[in-house]
Each structure stands twice: as structure tokens, then as C-alpha cells.
Design an enzyme around this catalytic site. Structure first.
Site, PDB file in Angstrom:
ATOM      1  N   ARG A  32       3.553   6.550   9.412  1.00 59.26           N
ATOM      2  CA  ARG A  32       3.624   5.275   8.582  1.00 59.26           C
ATOM      3  C   ARG A  32       4.493   5.451   7.317  1.00 59.26           C
ATOM      4  O   ARG A  32       4.677   5.072   6.418  1.00 59.26           O
ATOM      5  CB  ARG A  32       2.436   4.947   7.718  1.00 59.26           C
ATOM      6  N   ARG A  36       4.507   0.602   2.708  1.00 60.03           N
ATOM      7  CA  ARG A  36       4.464   0.197   1.282  1.00 60.03           C
ATOM      8  C   ARG A  36       4.393   1.132   0.249  1.00 60.03           C
ATOM      9  O   ARG A  36       4.365   0.680  -1.096  1.00 60.03           O
ATOM     10  CB  ARG A  36       2.905  -0.450   1.336  1.00 60.03           C
ATOM     11  N   ARG A  45      10.018  -6.821   2.075  1.00 55.27           N
ATOM     12  CA  ARG A  45       8.948  -7.617   2.743  1.00 55.27           C
ATOM     13  C   ARG A  45       8.771  -8.733   1.924  1.00 55.27           C
ATOM     14  O   ARG A  45       8.263  -9.874   2.490  1.00 55.27           O
ATOM     15  CB  ARG A  45       7.576  -6.735   2.527  1.00 55.27           C
ATOM     16  N   ASP A  82       4.482  -2.847  15.027  1.00 51.01           N
ATOM     17  CA  ASP A  82       3.008  -2.623  14.714  1.00 51.01           C
ATOM     18  C   ASP A  82       2.214  -2.617  16.235  1.00 51.01           C
ATOM     19  O   ASP A  82       2.934  -3.303  17.142  1.00 51.01           O
ATOM     20  CB  ASP A  82       2.431  -3.582  13.884  1.00 51.01           C
ATOM     21  N   TYR A 156      -9.065  -4.196  18.464  1.00 47.85           N
ATOM     22  CA  TYR A 156      -8.539  -5.320  17.881  1.00 47.85           C
ATOM     23  C   TYR A 156      -8.728  -6.713  18.451  1.00 47.85           C
ATOM     24  O   TYR A 156      -8.939  -7.556  17.989  1.00 47.85           O
ATOM     25  CB  TYR A 156      -7.015  -4.935  17.233  1.00 47.85           C
TER      26      TYR A 156
HETATM   27  O1  1CP Z   1       6.403   3.841   9.572  1.00 42.09           O
HETATM   28  C1  1CP Z   1       5.508   3.746  10.589  1.00 42.09           C
HETATM   29  O2  1CP Z   1       4.681   4.469  10.924  1.00 42.09           O
HETATM   30  C2  1CP Z   1       6.070   2.495  11.574  1.00 42.09           C
HETATM   31  C3  1CP Z   1       5.306   1.428  11.311  1.00 42.09           C
HETATM   32  C4  1CP Z   1       3.893   1.347  11.883  1.00 42.09           C
HETATM   33  C5  1CP Z   1       2.910   1.760  12.804  1.00 42.09           C
HETATM   34  C6  1CP Z   1       3.530   3.046  13.792  1.00 42.09           C
HETATM   35  C7  1CP Z   1       3.072   0.139  11.307  1.00 42.09           C
HETATM   36  C8  1CP Z   1       3.689  -0.852  10.374  1.00 42.09           C
HETATM   37  N1  1CP Z   1       1.976   0.298  11.954  1.00 42.09           N
HETATM   38  C9  1CP Z   1       1.838   1.192  12.822  1.00 42.09           C
HETATM   39  C10 1CP Z   1       0.765   1.493  13.787  1.00 42.09           C
HETATM   40  C11 1CP Z   1      -0.688   0.727  13.656  1.00 42.09           C
HETATM   41  N2  1CP Z   1      -0.842  -0.420  13.224  1.00 42.09           N
HETATM   42  C12 1CP Z   1      -1.848   1.720  13.935  1.00 42.09           C
HETATM   43  C13 1CP Z   1      -1.896   3.035  14.590  1.00 42.09           C
HETATM   44  C14 1CP Z   1      -1.755   4.096  13.483  1.00 42.09           C
HETATM   45  C15 1CP Z   1      -2.890   4.136  12.323  1.00 42.09           C
HETATM   46  O3  1CP Z   1      -3.910   4.296  12.690  1.00 42.09           O
HETATM   47  O4  1CP Z   1      -2.409   4.149  11.086  1.00 42.09           O
HETATM   48  C16 1CP Z   1      -2.815   0.868  13.541  1.00 42.09           C
HETATM   49  C17 1CP Z   1      -4.326   0.929  13.762  1.00 42.09           C
HETATM   50  C18 1CP Z   1      -2.448  -0.497  13.156  1.00 42.09           C
HETATM   51  C19 1CP Z   1      -3.164  -1.747  12.863  1.00 42.09           C
HETATM   52  C20 1CP Z   1      -2.753  -2.170  11.614  1.00 42.09           C
HETATM   53  N3  1CP Z   1      -1.754  -2.725  10.959  1.00 42.09           N
HETATM   54  C21 1CP Z   1      -3.594  -2.100  10.333  1.00 42.09           C
HETATM   55  C22 1CP Z   1      -4.788  -1.417  10.038  1.00 42.09           C
HETATM   56  C23 1CP Z   1      -5.914  -2.533  10.196  1.00 42.09           C
HETATM   57  C24 1CP Z   1      -7.314  -2.198  10.354  1.00 42.09           C
HETATM   58  O5  1CP Z   1      -8.072  -2.939   9.434  1.00 42.09           O
HETATM   59  O6  1CP Z   1      -7.840  -1.426  11.153  1.00 42.09           O
HETATM   60  C25 1CP Z   1      -2.911  -2.645   9.324  1.00 42.09           C
HETATM   61  C26 1CP Z   1      -3.170  -2.605   7.633  1.00 42.09           C
HETATM   62  C27 1CP Z   1      -1.581  -3.067   9.639  1.00 42.09           C
HETATM   63  C28 1CP Z   1      -0.298  -3.746   9.190  1.00 42.09           C
HETATM   64  C29 1CP Z   1       0.875  -2.701   9.089  1.00 42.09           C
HETATM   65  N4  1CP Z   1       1.456  -2.116  10.017  1.00 42.09           N
HETATM   66  C30 1CP Z   1       2.635  -1.687   9.582  1.00 42.09           C
HETATM   67  C31 1CP Z   1       2.615  -1.669   8.140  1.00 42.09           C
HETATM   68  C32 1CP Z   1       3.534  -0.918   7.114  1.00 42.09           C
HETATM   69  C33 1CP Z   1       1.354  -2.361   7.915  1.00 42.09           C
HETATM   70  C34 1CP Z   1       0.989  -2.559   6.311  1.00 42.09           C
HETATM   71  C35 1CP Z   1       2.200  -3.802   5.928  1.00 42.09           C
HETATM   72  C36 1CP Z   1       1.948  -4.813   5.232  1.00 42.09           C
HETATM   73  O7  1CP Z   1       1.411  -5.661   5.031  1.00 42.09           O
HETATM   74  O8  1CP Z   1       3.291  -4.702   4.562  1.00 42.09           O
END
Ligand code: 1CP
Length: 347
Positions: A32, A36, A45, A82, A156
Site C-alpha cells: 500500500r 492515502r 484523488r 485494487d 467481498y
Molecule cells: O500501493 C499499493 O499497494 C497498490 C494499490 C492497492 C493494493 C495492492 C490498493 C489501492 N489496494 C490493494 C489491495 C487490496 N484492496 C487488498 C489486499 C491487500 C490488503 O489486505 O491490504 C484488499 C483487501 C483490498 C480491498 C480494499 N480496497 C479495501 C479494504 C476493505 C475492507 O473493508 O476490507 C479498501 C479500503 C480499498 C480501497 C483502496 N484500495 C487502494 C487504496 C489506496 C484504497 C483506499 C483508497 C481511497 O479511498 O483513496
């Protein structure tokens, strides 16, 4: 000059480590790392109006992929996208509301998989992002593609959102293993296409995120984590020989060795709950590992950070090791703590 024009002999420490070559200092990237906690990410964003708009705009998404490289010079850049893009391409609607987690609809509790209309063209902008990022990365930086693993993605798709212990999906898998196997197989098939597409576009390695692998019983872990990941690894290896695959089964604990041996991944991500010294002793010699600093030690900084980093650095005296966190970097992490981490890891 685009890096494709550079000679093959440019040394990429991260890629070399994934191929089993230990480095004097471990290469480093952070899960990640594009996100943010970076002001330049928040600005872009806000300009694009939301996560999905950003992730489907190849120019902007490539820029976000590069932001942490410019600021910190990490050894790896991870595609900005994502894991939920795969359910989106399988026909669920996807939204990322401000201040709440992602939402998928209709859920697979209310609708059958066969009732969705897949639209794989939704993945096209992501390949374009990979091409753009590949063309402008520094020569020594490795570009990582990624996807979610079938179990985690299925949690999901079934529940429509993140859930505390994936209970609906685990219960679904017990109640209707045939329907659940069809969901897992469909995700696995598209994941192979998707990762092969990222690799064809310039990704040099790929990570499979199984963020919720830790909620499964041993039998379910074998069936829903090891089996489908083994299938993905075998299919990708046949199509994209020589491209390393990192498996990250978060929370796997005592099932980690079975995961490593059963899936055949080239490298293993270690979460922060694992004792790195015990992990080193338990895993096959020579298998590259990545991890496993607690993201909360990075958030806290100071003594907790210094000690945590020292412990990880000391844990793998012989094994190829990539320095990383045990899970994603938190959004409130101070930039100065990331800079301190890099100073300490790089010596
Ligand atoms: O920098 C990086 O790592 C690249 C981008 C990346 C990756 C690898 C994002 C951007 N998401 C992910 C993977 C991801 N997404 C996972 C696997 C890794 C982990 O466990 O952290 C999972 C479970 C998600 C699903 C997801 N997407 C969640 C979790 C939700 C939940 O309630 O379980 C969330 C909050 C997101 C949104 C997201 N994806 C990425 C970002 C930067 C964000 C937050 C962004 C925003 O709103 O700006």
C-alpha cells in the site's frame, strides 16, 4: 529514455531477490505504498473525484504508481489498482464511497454468479496503466503487478463488502461447496488472464494478496487457499515462464509451510504476527521471503520502529529477503517514519 531501451544487464535488486539471489542489503518496498498517507496521492484523488475514477485513468494511475518511487526511491513499484477490479470485470457494480470501504453489488448471497454479465473490457485501463508505469520507472526499479487470491476476492463478492471475520462466506462455503467452488474457479480463471495481461504489459513479478486466509479452518485453507493458488501459479508459470510470483497468505500461521509447498509460489509474504526467526526455521531453505514489520511500529516511530526493523533485519541471515511490512501501510503514517525506515534498512 524509456527503460525498455536499456540493456537487460541493469541490476534490479528486488527482481534478483525474488529469483533467489540474496543481496547485501535487502531491497525494500511497502505494501500500500501508493495511497492515502501521501499528500500527492490525496491531491490527485480529490482532483479525479474518487478511487475508481483514479484507478481507471491510466495516466493518473501510473502517476500514483510512481509517486512513492519519486519520493522514497523504493526498489519496487506496485501497480496502483485494487483487488476488487476482478469482481467488477465479472459483472458486479463497484463503488468506493468516501470514508467507507468498497461496496460490490449485487452480492452473491442475493444473486447467482451465472446471473452476472462479465465485462472484461473493464480491465483494459489497468493494462494501459502498467504500460505507462513500465515506460517511466527508473531502470533498477522492479514493477510489480498484483491480484487478490480467489478466497479473499470471494469474501467481498459474497458479502458485498469487507467483513470482520468473513463469516457469511465461510458459512456459504460449508453450506454449498459446489456453488462456492464455481465462484472460486471463476475468480481463479480470470485472475490468470488478468495477471498474464499485466505481465504482457510490463509487470516483472506479481503478488497474490490473500488478506483473509487467516480466517479458515485447516480443511478450508487447503481447499480454498492452497488449491486455487496452486492452479493460478501453475497456469501463470506455463504462460509467463520466469516471472516470479509472491504469495501473501495473511494470517496463515502454522499453515505457512503447507502454503509454500502446496502452491509453488516463488516467494512468500510474511505478516506481522509471524515470528520471523521461527518462520525462517520453518520454511524451505532458499525460498525468498518478504516482510514483516508491524505497520503499527511504522506508524508509531521511535524506539518501536528502530527495534522492529532491527529484529526483521536480523532474522534472515542467509535467506533472500525483501524488506516490507506485514500488511499495508496505515493512512496516518508520518512520511518522516518512512524516511527513517529507509535510512535504517539501507544502512
Ligand atoms: O500501493 C499499493 O499497494 C497498490 C494499490 C492497492 C493494493 C495492492 C490498493 C489501492 N489496494 C490493494 C489491495 C487490496 N484492496 C487488498 C489486499 C491487500 C490488503 O489486505 O491490504 C484488499 C483487501 C483490498 C480491498 C480494499 N480496497 C479495501 C479494504 C476493505 C475492507 O473493508 O476490507 C479498501 C479500503 C480499498 C480501497 C483502496 N484500495 C487502494 C487504496 C489506496 C484504497 C483506499 C483508497 C481511497 O479511498 O483513496
Amino acid at each position: 529514455m524509456g527503460r525498455r531501451a536499456l540493456p537487460d544487464s541493469v541490476h534490479k535488486p528486488l527482481l534478483a531477490t525474488l529469483r533467489g539471489e540474496r543481496q547485501d542489503r535487502p531491497p525494500v518496498w511497502l505494501m500500500r505504498q501508493a495511497g492515502r498517507y501521501l499528500p500527492e496521492y490525496r491531491a490527485l484523488r480529490a482532483e479525479k473525484g474518487g478511487f475508481l475514477a483514479l484507478a481507471t485513468d491510466p495516466e493518473a494511475a501510473a502517476e500514483v504508481t510512481l509517486q512513492p518511487i519519486r519520493r522514497f526511491g523504493f526498489d519496487g513499484a506496485i501497480l496502483f489498482s485494487d483487488i476488487l477490479m476482478v469482481p467488477w470485470a465479472m459483472g458486479q457494480e463497484l463503488s468506493f464511497g468516501a470514508g467507507e470501504g468498497p461496496r460490490l453489488s449485487p452480492t452473491l448471497l442475493t444473486r447467482k454468479l451465472a446471473e452476472l454479465s462479465p465485462d472484461v473490457a473493464r480491465l483494459a485501463p489497468i493494462y494501459a496503466t502498467v504500460r505507462r508505469a513500465a515506460a517511466s520507472l527508473p531502470a533498477a526499479t522492479t514493477l510489480l503487478g498484483f491480484a487478490g487470491s480467489p478466497w479473499t476476492v470471494a469474501t467481498y463478492m459474497v458479502a458485498g463488502q469487507g467483513s470482520k471475520d468473513q463469516a457469511e462466506t465461510r458459512a456459504f462455503a460449508y453450506a454449498d461447496p459446489v456453488a462456492f467452488a464455481a465462484i472460486v474457479d471463476a475468480i481463479a480463471d480470470l485472475t490468470v488472464e488478468y495477471l498474464a495481461g499485466q505481465i504482457a504489459s510490463g509487470a516483472e513479478a506479481a503478488q497474490l494478496f490473500d488478506s483473509w486466509a487467516g480466517s479458515l479452518s485447516p480443511e478450508q485453507f487447503e481447499r480454498w487457499v492452497i488449491e486455487p493458488n496452486a492452479r493460478i501459479v501453475a497456469a501463470l508459470r506455463a504462460r509467463c515462464p520466469g516471472v516470479p510470483i509472491i504469495g501473501f497468505p495473511k494470517g496463515a500461521g502454522d499453515k505457512l509451510r503447507a502454503y509454500a509447498e502446496g502452491t509453488g509460489v516463488d516467494a512468500l509474504g510474511l505478516d506481522e504476527t509471524l515470528d520471523p526467526v521461527l518462520a525462517d526455521a520453518m520454511l524451505p531453505p532458499g525460498l525468498p521471503v518478504q516482510g514483516n514489520l508491524d505497520p503499527l511500529a511504522l506508524l508509531t516511530g521511535g524506539e518501536a520502529l528502530t527495534r522492529g526493523i532491527a529484529r526483521v533485519l536480523a532474522a534472515f541471515p542467509e535467506r533472500p529477503h525483501i524488506f516490507n511490512l506485514g500488511h499495508g501501510i496505515g493512512q496516518h503514517t508520518p512520511i518522516a517514519h518512512v524516511e527513517a525506515l529507509l535510512r535504517q534498512v539501507r544502512g
